[in-house]
Design a protein around this motif. Structure first.
Motif, short mmCIF file in Angstrom:
data_model
loop_
_atom_site.label_atom_id
_atom_site.label_comp_id
_atom_site.label_asym_id
_atom_site.label_seq_id
_atom_site.Cartn_x
_atom_site.Cartn_y
_atom_site.Cartn_z
N LEU A 17 0.83 -1.21 0.00
CA LEU A 17 0.00 0.00 0.00
C LEU A 17 0.86 1.27 0.00
O LEU A 17 0.47 2.29 -0.57
CB LEU A 17 -0.94 0.00 1.20
CG LEU A 17 -2.01 -1.10 1.16
CD1 LEU A 17 -2.85 -1.09 2.42
CD2 LEU A 17 -2.90 -0.93 -0.08
N ILE A 18 2.02 1.21 0.63
CA ILE A 18 2.94 2.35 0.58
C ILE A 18 3.42 2.57 -0.85
O ILE A 18 3.47 3.71 -1.35
CB ILE A 18 4.14 2.12 1.52
CG1 ILE A 18 3.67 2.14 2.98
CG2 ILE A 18 5.22 3.18 1.29
CD1 ILE A 18 4.74 1.76 3.97
N LEU A 19 3.76 1.49 -1.55
CA LEU A 19 4.22 1.60 -2.93
C LEU A 19 3.10 2.12 -3.85
O LEU A 19 3.35 2.94 -4.75
CB LEU A 19 4.70 0.23 -3.43
CG LEU A 19 6.03 -0.26 -2.84
CD1 LEU A 19 6.33 -1.67 -3.34
CD2 LEU A 19 7.17 0.69 -3.20
N SER A 20 1.87 1.65 -3.62
CA SER A 20 0.77 2.12 -4.46
C SER A 20 0.47 3.60 -4.19
O SER A 20 0.09 4.34 -5.11
CB SER A 20 -0.48 1.27 -4.24
OG SER A 20 -0.95 1.39 -2.91
N GLY A 35 -4.07 9.68 -10.14
CA GLY A 35 -3.02 9.68 -9.14
C GLY A 35 -3.54 9.96 -7.74
O GLY A 35 -3.20 9.28 -6.77
N VAL A 36 -4.40 10.99 -7.63
CA VAL A 36 -4.97 11.33 -6.33
C VAL A 36 -5.84 10.20 -5.80
O VAL A 36 -5.79 9.83 -4.62
CB VAL A 36 -5.79 12.64 -6.42
CG1 VAL A 36 -6.57 12.87 -5.13
CG2 VAL A 36 -4.86 13.81 -6.69
N THR A 37 -6.66 9.62 -6.68
CA THR A 37 -7.54 8.52 -6.26
C THR A 37 -6.74 7.33 -5.75
O THR A 37 -7.08 6.74 -4.71
CB THR A 37 -8.41 8.07 -7.45
OG1 THR A 37 -9.21 9.16 -7.90
CG2 THR A 37 -9.31 6.91 -7.04
N LEU A 38 -5.66 6.99 -6.46
CA LEU A 38 -4.84 5.86 -6.05
C LEU A 38 -4.17 6.12 -4.71
O LEU A 38 -4.15 5.24 -3.83
CB LEU A 38 -3.78 5.58 -7.12
CG LEU A 38 -2.85 4.38 -6.87
CD1 LEU A 38 -3.65 3.09 -6.72
CD2 LEU A 38 -1.83 4.25 -8.00
N SER A 39 -3.63 7.30 -4.51
CA SER A 39 -2.95 7.62 -3.25
C SER A 39 -3.92 7.63 -2.08
O SER A 39 -3.65 7.07 -1.02
CB SER A 39 -2.25 8.98 -3.35
OG SER A 39 -1.19 8.93 -4.27
N VAL A 40 -5.07 8.29 -2.27
CA VAL A 40 -6.06 8.36 -1.18
C VAL A 40 -6.61 6.98 -0.85
O VAL A 40 -6.74 6.62 0.32
CB VAL A 40 -7.20 9.33 -1.57
CG1 VAL A 40 -8.33 9.25 -0.55
CG2 VAL A 40 -6.68 10.76 -1.66
N ALA A 41 -6.90 6.19 -1.89
CA ALA A 41 -7.43 4.85 -1.65
C ALA A 41 -6.41 3.98 -0.91
O ALA A 41 -6.77 3.21 -0.02
CB ALA A 41 -7.80 4.20 -2.99
N SER A 42 -5.14 4.13 -1.25
CA SER A 42 -4.09 3.36 -0.59
C SER A 42 -4.00 3.72 0.89
O SER A 42 -3.90 2.84 1.75
CB SER A 42 -2.73 3.61 -1.26
OG SER A 42 -2.76 3.22 -2.61
N LEU A 43 -4.05 5.01 1.19
CA LEU A 43 -3.98 5.45 2.59
C LEU A 43 -5.21 5.01 3.38
O LEU A 43 -5.10 4.62 4.55
CB LEU A 43 -3.83 6.97 2.66
CG LEU A 43 -2.48 7.52 2.19
CD1 LEU A 43 -2.49 9.04 2.20
CD2 LEU A 43 -1.35 7.01 3.07
N LEU A 44 -6.38 5.07 2.74
CA LEU A 44 -7.60 4.62 3.41
C LEU A 44 -7.54 3.13 3.72
O LEU A 44 -7.88 2.69 4.83
CB LEU A 44 -8.82 4.93 2.54
CG LEU A 44 -9.29 6.38 2.52
CD1 LEU A 44 -10.44 6.54 1.53
CD2 LEU A 44 -9.74 6.82 3.91
N LEU A 45 -7.11 2.35 2.74
CA LEU A 45 -6.98 0.91 2.96
C LEU A 45 -5.95 0.61 4.05
O LEU A 45 -6.16 -0.27 4.88
CB LEU A 45 -6.58 0.21 1.66
CG LEU A 45 -7.70 -0.21 0.72
CD1 LEU A 45 -7.11 -0.80 -0.55
CD2 LEU A 45 -8.61 -1.23 1.40
N LEU A 46 -4.87 1.36 4.04
CA LEU A 46 -3.84 1.17 5.06
C LEU A 46 -4.41 1.43 6.45
O LEU A 46 -4.16 0.68 7.39
CB LEU A 46 -2.65 2.08 4.79
CG LEU A 46 -1.43 1.91 5.70
CD1 LEU A 46 -0.84 0.51 5.57
CD2 LEU A 46 -0.37 2.96 5.36
#
Length: 252
Positions: A17-20, A35-46
């Protein structure tokens, strides 16, 4: 072996998730919304999967596949097989010796309980994948004798992973005329372990322990924590192992 471990680390939490999240940052210039969607989704999942409650999303489907051992399951079993779950190296309170970690101790404790119920002979399985001087099987046997006053009949001490646990244990058991076993490991690990042991021709009765899905939830269970992350990582590791087995069986 090293390459496999590196790949596994990249696919598991929190590295995946850090890499994504970083990938999303890099994509922001060319594809801002993506890019924003991927970063926000990764942080939310984390954040979600780092909590004990969030980890249940990965844990529950695996643990529901394996029932608690019943009295009926003990019928006609010929041996107890306990799988190693790792070690604590260089333990100072034990004279700098390697000792079973808490995962392994939980399995040993439950295996000792079953032994007292049945009197069945025990096989412990675990090698030395990191090149340590003693195998997990040796440590497990010592712990069963010294901590639980339980004898061990067989040591499978050369395996590096669950598949080898199954293959090498089956060879020992077949020579002893054993065909039906009680398999002891964590509930999360059991589905994959059962598949691999049955693949060797052994008849397996599951004897799972450490059910995270039965743990009581509190308010703190919904907060990110190291324990929540650990449970999610463990469950994801098992899901990936199951997927790998499916792909191999399908010749993909």
């Amino acid at each position: 072996m090293i390459a496999t471990k590196v790949l596994s680390t990249l696919l598991l939490m929190p590295t995946n998730l850090i890499l994504s999240c970083f990938a999303g940052i890099l994509l922001r210039r060319a594809y801002p919304r993506l890019g924003v969607t991927l970063s926000v989704a990764s942080l939310l999942l984390l954040g979600i999967l780092s909590s004990k409650a969030g980890a249940l999303l990965l844990v529950v489907p695996l643990e529901q596949r394996v029932p608690v051992l019943s009295a009926a399951g003990l019928h006609d079993a010929q041996a107890i097989v306990i799988l190693g779950g790792g070690r604590l190296g260089n333990a100072p309170e034990y004279g700098a010796a390697d000792e079973p970690n808490y995962w392994t101790l939980a399995r040993l404790r439950y295996g000792a309980k079953i032994y007292r119920q049945t009197g069945l002979p025990i096989l412990v399985s675990g090698g030395s994948p990191e090149g340590w001087p003693s195998s997990e099987a040796e440590m497990m046997a010592n712990s069963l004798r010294e901590d639980f006053s339980v004898p061990v009949k067989w040591l499978e001490d050369v395996s590096d992973n669950t598949e080898q646990n199954a293959l090498f244990s089956a060879e020992i058991l077949r020579r002893a005329g054993v065909g039906r076993i009680l398999l002891v490991t964590d509930a999360l690990h059991m589905s994959r372990a059962q598949i691999l042991f049955e693949k060797t021709g052994l008849e397996v009765v599951v004897a799972p322990t450490v059910f995270f899905s039965r743990d009581r939830l509190t308010l703190l269970s919904f907060m990110p924590s190291g324990e929540g992350m650990r449970r999610s990582e463990y469950a994801l590791h098992e899901w990936l192992g199951m997927l790998w087995h499916f792909l191999q069986r399908s010749n993909l």
